[in-house]
Design an enzyme around this catalytic site. Structure first.
Site, PDB file in Angstrom:
ATOM      1  N   HIS A  57      -7.581   4.725  17.158  1.00 30.67           N
ATOM      2  CA  HIS A  57      -7.691   5.004  15.725  1.00 30.67           C
ATOM      3  C   HIS A  57      -7.893   3.677  15.007  1.00 30.67           C
ATOM      4  O   HIS A  57      -7.229   2.691  15.314  1.00 30.67           O
ATOM      5  CB  HIS A  57      -6.413   5.693  15.244  1.00 30.67           C
ATOM      6  CG  HIS A  57      -6.314   5.785  13.758  1.00 30.67           C
ATOM      7  ND1 HIS A  57      -7.348   6.266  12.979  1.00 30.67           N
ATOM      8  CD2 HIS A  57      -5.314   5.445  12.904  1.00 30.67           C
ATOM      9  CE1 HIS A  57      -6.976   6.224  11.717  1.00 30.67           C
ATOM     10  NE2 HIS A  57      -5.757   5.728  11.646  1.00 30.67           N
ATOM     11  N   CYS A 117      -3.841  11.020  10.560  1.00 34.20           N
ATOM     12  CA  CYS A 117      -4.714  10.150  11.363  1.00 34.20           C
ATOM     13  C   CYS A 117      -4.720  10.540  12.840  1.00 34.20           C
ATOM     14  O   CYS A 117      -5.631  10.159  13.579  1.00 34.20           O
ATOM     15  CB  CYS A 117      -4.293   8.690  11.214  1.00 34.20           C
ATOM     16  SG  CYS A 117      -4.474   8.088   9.537  1.00 34.20           S
ATOM     17  N   ASN A 149     -10.319   2.718   7.542  1.00 36.08           N
ATOM     18  CA  ASN A 149      -9.517   3.787   8.151  1.00 36.08           C
ATOM     19  C   ASN A 149     -10.011   5.142   7.628  1.00 36.08           C
ATOM     20  O   ASN A 149      -9.791   5.477   6.472  1.00 36.08           O
ATOM     21  CB  ASN A 149      -8.048   3.562   7.794  1.00 36.08           C
ATOM     22  CG  ASN A 149      -7.116   4.589   8.422  1.00 36.08           C
ATOM     23  OD1 ASN A 149      -7.561   5.620   8.920  1.00 36.08           O
ATOM     24  ND2 ASN A 149      -5.826   4.300   8.381  1.00 36.08           N
TER      25      ASN A 149
END
Ligand code: UT7
Length: 326
Positions: free
Chosen positions: A253, A116, A283
């Site tokens: 994020h 990520c 996500n």
């Protein structure tokens, strides 16, 4: 005054695959509910790539949009860095597949694997080329098909992730070394390999030869995210020579709305400055920051000259932050 070379963002683009999967859709396959997912994560839906849509296709679409926004063509591109953890093939790198599909000339192309945090790592890496005059036109892409890594019987993870890609074009630009310069002003990257067990995929080429599934101790990752991201953000702001209060837009994020809120609160950033796409995108790992940036630019909130603070945390654990004046 001394002139310095900066890596300037000249174009941004995002791409989401067509299929939308709602929380209610997932409640048909695991023991969950729209209410639980919205309350604990803020996620309402996610996009899913089609079975014949590899991650490079998503990356190519985002890259085309970023190049168009920059007024550049594939022939101009001499560097491609893709942050991804879900490549089409074990090799070659997605970046070289993107190069081929776009029709870019021979140049430099490689992937960055920081899960990520992949986009923050890729952008910081690109600066080493662009700001040193080694690249005149770079594509920095975050692209993921995270739905391919899901264990669709694990309600603790399968409701959290989605697919997508975001890209930006970086070009060298002269500045005077002050915080008024356009471009990447500072960054801080971190990794702590001892925390592997908190978030990983239980398969791989040289272990069991399988693709594997994503495994996560969500509440542990949550705790690390809120505490550690704040430290990296302060370090990146220090590297850039700015105060967090000077930031126009916070582009975190997009893992969980509660993490976004927690980090913003810790840093004293007003929620009106936070770009949040987690409700619609879920996500998307390395794609989430450039997708959120693209959305903010497209809807007119983010304007040239604005100072952007981006941060992420992911498997590794890895985390980091970047400060950019658009
Ligand atoms: O991008 C990489 C970084 N990743 C992250 O930042 C993710 C960080 N973590 C999170 O976002 C949150 O920890 C989660 C959303 C994953 C979980 O939320 P939580 O508030 O930390 O819940 P929990 O893991 O402590 O679980 C609480 C309860 C458990 O039930 P019991 O044991 O209390 O009976 C879980 O089994 O919630 C249950 N649960 C669910 N219930 C309904 C877990 N997932 C679900 C679900 N639907 N999908």
């Amino acid at each position: 005054m001394t002139k310095v070379m900066r890596s300037v963002v000249t174009g941004v683009g995002g791409y989401l695959p067509d299929e939308v999967v709602t929380n209610n859709d997932l409640a048909q396959i695991v023991d969950t509910s729209d209410e639980w997912i919205v309350e604990r994560t803020g996620i309402r839906q996610r996009h899913r790539a089609g079975p014949d849509q590899p991650v490079s296709d998503l990356a190519v679409e985002a890259a085309r949009r970023a190049l168009a926004a920059a007024g550049r063509t594939p022939e101009d591109v001499d560097l491609i860095i893709v942050g991804t953890t879900t490549p089409d093939l074990t090799f070659p790198a997605v970046a070289t597949i993107v190069q081929r599909k776009l029709g870019c000339p021979v140049g430099v192309a490689f992937d960055v694997q920081a899960v990520c945090s992949g986009f923050v790592y890729a952008l910081s890496t690109a600066d080493g080329f662009v700001a040193r005059g080694r690249s005149k036109c770079a594509l920095v892409i975050g692209a993921e098909t995270m739905t391919r890594l899901m264990d669709w019987t694990d309600r603790g993870t399968c409701v959290l992730f989605g697919d997508g890609a975001g890209a930006l074009v970086l070009e060298p630009g002269e500045g005077d070394g002050s915080t008024a310069d356009r471009g990447l002003l500072g960054f801080a990257l971190r990794a702590d390999g001892t925390k592997q067990d908190l978030l990983y995929v239980d398969g791989g080429v040289s272990s069991n030869g399988q693709i594997g599934h994503l495994r996560m101790q969500g509440n542990q990752v949550f705790r690390h995210a809120v505490v550690n991201i704040s430290e990296a953000v302060m370090a990146a702001a220090g590297d850039a020579g700015i105060e967090v209060a000077d930031v126009d837009w916070f582009i975190p994020h997009q893992a969980n709305q509660r993490i976004l809120d927690g980090v913003a609160r810790r840093l004293g950033i007003d929620e009106s400055k936070v770009i949040s796409t987690v409700a619609e995108h879920a996500n998307t790992s390395a794609a989430s920051i450039p997708l959120a940036l693209a959305k903010g630019v497209e809807d007119g909130r983010i304007k040239p000259g604005d100072v952007l603070l981006m941060e992420a945390m992911g498997g590794g654990l890895t985390w980091g932050a970047c400060v950019v004046r658009l």
